[in-house]
Design a protein around this motif. Sequence first.
Motif, PDB file in Angstrom:
ATOM      1  N   ARG A 118     -12.301  28.059  27.493  1.00  0.00           N
ATOM      2  CA  ARG A 118     -11.981  28.675  29.029  1.00  0.00           C
ATOM      3  C   ARG A 118     -13.478  28.794  29.191  1.00  0.00           C
ATOM      4  NH1 ARG A 118      -6.566  27.216  30.882  1.00  0.00           N
ATOM      5  NH2 ARG A 118      -5.674  25.695  28.932  1.00  0.00           N
ATOM      6  N   ARG A 119     -13.948  30.460  28.980  1.00  0.00           N
ATOM      7  CA  ARG A 119     -14.956  30.815  29.492  1.00  0.00           C
ATOM      8  C   ARG A 119     -16.464  29.964  29.505  1.00  0.00           C
ATOM      9  NH1 ARG A 119     -16.485  36.977  29.933  1.00  0.00           N
ATOM     10  NH2 ARG A 119     -18.305  35.927  27.682  1.00  0.00           N
ATOM     11  N   LYS A 120     -16.228  29.762  28.419  1.00  0.00           N
ATOM     12  CA  LYS A 120     -17.271  28.775  27.792  1.00  0.00           C
ATOM     13  C   LYS A 120     -17.714  27.405  29.043  1.00  0.00           C
ATOM     14  CE  LYS A 120     -16.646  29.060  23.791  1.00  0.00           C
ATOM     15  NZ  LYS A 120     -17.827  28.506  22.379  1.00  0.00           N
ATOM     16  N   VAL A 121     -16.211  26.810  28.954  1.00  0.00           N
ATOM     17  CA  VAL A 121     -16.728  25.537  29.719  1.00  0.00           C
ATOM     18  C   VAL A 121     -16.301  25.514  31.275  1.00  0.00           C
ATOM     19  CG1 VAL A 121     -15.319  23.741  29.896  1.00  0.00           C
ATOM     20  CG2 VAL A 121     -15.206  23.882  27.452  1.00  0.00           C
ATOM     21  N   ASN A 122     -15.916  26.934  32.050  1.00  0.00           N
ATOM     22  CA  ASN A 122     -15.236  26.578  32.791  1.00  0.00           C
ATOM     23  C   ASN A 122     -16.727  27.127  33.186  1.00  0.00           C
ATOM     24  OD1 ASN A 122     -13.056  25.724  33.472  1.00  0.00           O
ATOM     25  ND2 ASN A 122     -12.167  26.937  33.237  1.00  0.00           N
ATOM     26  N   SER A 161     -19.284  25.456  36.058  1.00  0.00           N
ATOM     27  CA  SER A 161     -18.426  25.279  36.888  1.00  0.00           C
ATOM     28  C   SER A 161     -17.877  23.997  36.917  1.00  0.00           C
ATOM     29  CB  SER A 161     -18.661  25.858  38.277  1.00  0.00           C
ATOM     30  OG  SER A 161     -20.250  24.672  38.771  1.00  0.00           O
ATOM     31  N   TYR A 162     -17.532  22.758  35.305  1.00  0.00           N
ATOM     32  CA  TYR A 162     -16.948  21.555  35.536  1.00  0.00           C
ATOM     33  C   TYR A 162     -16.222  22.092  35.191  1.00  0.00           C
ATOM     34  CZ  TYR A 162     -21.960  19.633  34.200  1.00  0.00           C
ATOM     35  OH  TYR A 162     -23.147  19.275  34.041  1.00  0.00           O
ATOM     36  N   SER A 163     -15.234  20.794  35.950  1.00  0.00           N
ATOM     37  CA  SER A 163     -13.226  21.090  35.886  1.00  0.00           C
ATOM     38  C   SER A 163     -13.294  20.546  34.252  1.00  0.00           C
ATOM     39  CB  SER A 163     -12.901  20.569  37.156  1.00  0.00           C
ATOM     40  OG  SER A 163     -13.057  19.067  37.141  1.00  0.00           O
ATOM     41  N   VAL A 164     -12.597  20.981  34.117  1.00  0.00           N
ATOM     42  CA  VAL A 164     -11.785  20.384  32.438  1.00  0.00           C
ATOM     43  C   VAL A 164     -11.707  18.603  32.707  1.00  0.00           C
ATOM     44  CG1 VAL A 164     -10.148  20.731  30.879  1.00  0.00           C
ATOM     45  CG2 VAL A 164     -10.702  22.597  31.696  1.00  0.00           C
ATOM     46  N   ASP A 191      -3.776  21.813  29.217  1.00  0.00           N
ATOM     47  CA  ASP A 191      -4.068  21.878  30.356  1.00  0.00           C
ATOM     48  C   ASP A 191      -3.017  22.828  31.660  1.00  0.00           C
ATOM     49  OD1 ASP A 191      -3.141  18.756  31.764  1.00  0.00           O
ATOM     50  OD2 ASP A 191      -2.988  19.798  29.829  1.00  0.00           O
ATOM     51  N   TRP A 215      -8.962  31.656  26.346  1.00  0.00           N
ATOM     52  CA  TRP A 215      -9.480  32.991  27.141  1.00  0.00           C
ATOM     53  C   TRP A 215     -11.133  32.772  26.740  1.00  0.00           C
ATOM     54  CZ3 TRP A 215     -12.507  36.792  27.126  1.00  0.00           C
ATOM     55  CH2 TRP A 215     -13.502  37.240  28.374  1.00  0.00           C
TER      56      TRP A 215
END
Lengths: 73, 824
Positions: free
Chosen positions: B656-660, B663-666, B698, B653
């Motif tokens: 994902r917070r860092k990546v999302n 607002s880029y998609s994985v 994913d 989590w």
Amino acid sequence: MASIFPVWLVLVVVLGLMAASWILPKKGPNQTLVRSSLMLTLACCYLMWMIAYMAQLHPLIAPRHNLAVEAKE
Amino acid sequence: MPGDAVFTEYPTLFCSEAMILVRVYIPTEQAHDTVVNLGMLRVIQFVDLNRNVSPFQRSFVGELRRLDQMKRIVRNFASQIAKDKGPISVRSLGTSPPFVITGALARQRFDELEITLREHDARLSRMTTNYESLSTRLDELLEIRSAIIESTVLFSRLEIRPSFDESSAPLLQQDDHENQLYPTDTHTAVDFIAGTIDRQRFPTLERLLWRLLRGNLHIAHTSIREPLVDAATGQTILKDVFIVFSHGSGLLSRARKATESMGGSIVPLDLDENKRMRALHAINGRIEELQAVLHSTASTRRSELAIIADSIRTWEDVIFREKLVHKALNLFRYDRRRKTLVAEGWCPRRDVSRARDTLRAVGETACSLVSPFLHELVTTKQPPTFHRTNKFTGGFQSIMDAYDTASYQEVNPGLFAVITFPFLFAVMFGDIGHGVILALMALPLVLYEDKIAELTLDDTVTPFFHGRYVILLMGIFSIYTGFIYNDIFSKTLHIFSSGWIAPSNGSGFVELVRNGRVYPFGLDPAWHGADNALVFLNSLKMKMAIVIGVAHMTFALCLQIWNHLRFNRRTDIYTQFLPQMLFFQSIFGYLCVCILYKWSVDWNAAGRSPPSLLNMLINTRFYPGQGFVQVTLLVIAFACVPWMLCAKPFLIWWERRKVNGPSYSVLDSNQSHVDANDEEEVPEQEDSDAVPDGVGEDKGFDDVLIHNAIHTIEFCLSCVSHTASYLRLWALSLAHSMLSAVLWDLTIGRQSVASAGGITGTIARAVVILGWFGITVGGLVMTEGLSTFLHAMRLHWVEANDKHFEGRGKPFRPFQLASDDDDY
């Protein structure tokens, strides 16, 4: 003479043999196999021997025999 | 990813071989020979490049159809050879001259083969139809002959009967030689028809005729002794010959139709005896002729079949191989621009150079300027798993593969099973004598393996041959554990001096006394025959089972570490491995330590009563500080549960917070694979047969949470259940030793057998010993051995694999010109 010393002695010997079985096998297609097989064999055999030995170091019960019957056999 | 796979200098069984996706460009005219040579090399598993094309639209469908027709013809030959009455020996493939399917003349040779097959087929079917029609004719003649012979009886019988009706036409007694009595002759005396019919149907026919002719008939019948072949059904049945006497052609034609409808046949018989005899002679002559013709037809057919049988195995083999080659060719893509066939496949990196050499050789043999060449691709797809085994490791690897194929580059449990499997088997099987028998059974299979491999083995024997090294190791380890249990055919060995002696003042039931020594290797022989032997032995074996089980599971747990490192899941070592190990060790590792500690303390000397391990957790104290230690361990164990439950989802989590966040998609992990040197990108083949990437991260976050919760609960519960499951090591060894003891006591150990005297006694003893040995081998070694084999397998598949195995791989099946199964 029921001492626990043999357990440690044999352990040291087995560890030494395991070290040897890591160092000695020559590079080749079977090196991994020989290494892992020798080490596992040593470990398993030692484990089983140790358990059997330690269980009889200070047994809590004694074997009971019927001497009269056994004398006849 | 296959790119950064572990590529070791030598092949190792530790994890799968490094595999590369290769692309082979083949000039069309060399395609057939290339495929054959690659098939003999067995290093490439072809990927289907035509997944969207139906089987009927592929390029080599025509060839396959032609091959199928040839296969049908050859199969027909094989069934004809098998059905023939005399045995026709088929020449085996090993002794037949080889039929080469590569090279310049291969095509021509193959076309000639097709023509040969068709010629043989035409000839054989002609001969077969001739033979069959002649056979039918012969049967008819035999039937008529039997009818003529038997009808003599009928006619003679009828002549004796007096006539009642004088006004009617003269009856048979009238010896009217001049009158030919045929059914159409209306002015003569009595008309009749004669025929044969199935004996069982005759009553029905009789009733039918009575009804049909309204009683205006006289019917007589007799049975034909020899069975005849019925023309309609082809079966051999018993028939009757009958004669129906009636007036008028109308009635007789009705009778004739009735007979034919019932399946009987009309036989032209003459009333005149001499004419019948002449007809009989004529028929006999024709029968003899026909039999001679049939005989010569049969022998010609047989010699034709013998010629076919000489080459049939070669033909079957050629057609089979060609079918495989063309099926593989169907997987390739045709590049119209460059007029080449493009093939893709997986190849172990180690074997790429061999493949390249083979391709070059094909080009040279074809004397062409262009030879096929191989190209390595970079891809993210999951390769198949390939464990390179030899004749020794193959058996063990197949035992573990039967559960699941290891994921690509995962730790291979098969490597360790080489020793742990025979060892766990031996713990349950421990008996020196039985171990020797097992090893001796496997030894000839090993020593003569070359000769045995050439024979074609029965399906029941093949598993034993493939597992010969497994069985050999099982036997050797069983000898070792037999020494530890001190059990040889339910007797004991007194190799060293015992640690117990009889007390000086005893008679009857006594307890032996320690003499200060410990039996140095294995179980003290003083326990054999003791009343309370089982009490001690059960305690020993149960604790041994637990300790060995905990050791095995700890070892399996540690194998996780490699997997986490390999698949870039370093954090999993802290979120999965560590809490699992701590939880497991703080409960069951502690149990083992306590077992060993309790054994190592001399309770009698210390004057304290030995604590029961069962009650250990509850009240008694048997070492200082025990309370504190146990509480700490419990706290650690309890703390591990939420650790296992929450740590990993939390980390995911957090990431994902860092990546999302921005607002880029994985990024999509399934990229199209790009040629290393080529600029143009190959369009992605959707869902090729390679497995999706190993871990599949994913999924939604809820999935991760649920997956982790299940995993945690499963692990905690399975700790207890798996540890208890290892008690089967005790249970089976107990059962085995008890069975062995009972067998001895009931056979050789009987008072009557042991003490019988004289010659009869010796013979009786010999017979009993033979019986004992037979049951030992059949029941104790084979049946118990199979059962123990199964339990050892289960321990590996469930208890050990559960701790580390992922098993999501596909096995590597290289293209080869031999059959995997018997589908020809």
